[in-house]
Design a protein around this motif. Structure first.
Motif, PDB file in Angstrom:
ATOM      1  N   GLY A  11       0.720  -1.133   0.014  1.00  0.00           N
ATOM      2  CA  GLY A  11      -0.046   0.085   0.080  1.00  0.00           C
ATOM      3  C   GLY A  11       0.864   1.292  -0.050  1.00  0.00           C
ATOM      4  O   GLY A  11       1.745   1.313   0.740  1.00  0.00           O
ATOM      5  N   ASP A  91      -5.845  -1.304   0.204  1.00  0.00           N
ATOM      6  CA  ASP A  91      -4.663  -1.321  -0.912  1.00  0.00           C
ATOM      7  C   ASP A  91      -5.153  -2.367  -1.840  1.00  0.00           C
ATOM      8  O   ASP A  91      -4.658  -2.480  -2.986  1.00  0.00           O
ATOM      9  CB  ASP A  91      -3.331  -1.317  -0.590  1.00  0.00           C
ATOM     10  N   HIS A 265       4.135  -7.167  -2.605  1.00  0.00           N
ATOM     11  CA  HIS A 265       3.547  -6.519  -1.391  1.00  0.00           C
ATOM     12  C   HIS A 265       4.904  -6.127  -0.845  1.00  0.00           C
ATOM     13  O   HIS A 265       5.001  -6.143   0.471  1.00  0.00           O
ATOM     14  CB  HIS A 265       2.628  -7.219  -0.659  1.00  0.00           C
TER      15      HIS A 265
END
Ligand code: MLT
Ligand code: MN
Ligand code: ZN
Length: 299
Positions: A11, A91, A265
């Motif tokens: 995110g 996100d 991520h």
């Protein structure tokens, strides 16, 4: 099976709009050993099948352009057959609202608790009712769902961590899941686990039985954000096992023999973003790749 990383960052992306950490600054200055990255998402299809988006990031509009092909003949046609959610984090879900122009209801797959979060806490599903609408398919932990005649997905539990916006209500449930995709035509298996809080023998067996795994690489050390003075929460507080340390992710991943191992991520502060960093070299020496946008994996 074909898989594409549409966003390898966590995110915030890389760079994050309000961040001046050394990685974000290096990207803005066009350093050669770091690149701009979108927020966490992948796309997957079986041979000749439809594309499925896994997690809908706020960057989804640009990300879906990576899937465009000239075979779409009608003036309005979705490049994806559905969206599969691994959790209800902002996100991973905000992109749903960006897809509101769809001419058909969006097909969305997620657990019951994720549906509740997206109806009450962050009411994207309710909002979309006035636009394209959503055809929701509930994913049960332990079940296997056929997405197309050749592509199936098995759902497994990863963590019980609710998004921040749902923490005023204490609700137990399958907040974070992982997904194992199998292509019936080739027998190939891919496991996606962008939110990984801890390893178990079962999880390691699942990873070892996969041909490729895409795994949580959010933080380097447990205290990355504390050291930078930008948060009081550790990686583990946030439901992400750090990479380094005697019981960090690298320790477990380096023991796996069969799968291709790719980190996804990855938070913008993580030193592994820098190709020449000692941390990146440690990851690569352990036989693990650092994911990047556009990386296509054919199995
Ligand atoms: C996470 O991956 O832990 C969340 O997306 C953090 C956030 O709220 O951005
Ligand atoms: Mn996240
Ligand atoms: Zn940064």
């Amino acid at each position: 099976m074909l898989l594409k990383i549409l966003g390898a960052a966590a995110g915030g992306g890389l760079p994050q709009w309000n961040c001046s950490c050394s990685n974000c600054q290096a990207v803005r200055q066009n350093h050669a050993d770091v690149s701009w990255l979108n927020q966490s998402s992948i796309a997957i299809q079986s041979t000749e099948g439809d594309w499925f988006l896994v997690n809908a990031s706020p960057d989804v509009r640009q990300q879906l352009e990576l899937l465009r092909d000239t075979k779409l003949l009608s003036i309005r046609a979705n490049p994806i057959a559905g969206v599969i959610l691994t959790d209800a984090e902002i996100d991973h879900t905000t992109g749903l609202i960006i897809l509101r122009e769809s001419a058909q209801p969006l097909r969305v797959y997620g657990t019951e608790i994720v549906k509740k979060a997206l109806t009450e806490g962050f009411p994207l599903l309710k909002t979309l009712e006035s636009y394209c609408g959503v055809e929701w398919s509930t994913l049960e932990v332990g079940s296997t769902v056929s997405l197309t005649p050749n592509l199936e997905v098995e759902v497994f539990a990863l963590a019980a961590k609710a998004p921040k916006y749902m923490r005023s209500q204490i609700i137990a449930g399958d907040w974070v899941i992982g997904l194992t995709f199998s292509d019936r035509s080739t027998g190939k298996v891919v496991t996606y686990a962008p939110g990984l809080a801890e390893y178990s023998d079962r999880l390691l067996k699942r990873f070892e039985a996969s041909d490729c795994i895409l795994v949580d690489g959010t933080f380097w050390q447990n205290d990355d954000l504390l050291t930078l003075g930008i948060s009081t929460r550790t990686a583990r507080d946030m439901g992400h096992l750090p990479l380094a340390g005697f019981d960090g992710s690298l320790h477990y991943l380096s023991q796996l023999k069969h799968p291709r191992k790719i980190l996804v991520h990855i938070n913008n502060t993580n030193p592994i973003h820098i190709a020449s960093s000692k941390e990146r070299l440690m990851v690569e020496a352990a036989g693990i790749e650092v994911g990047c946008d556009g990386l296509t994996i054919q199995l």
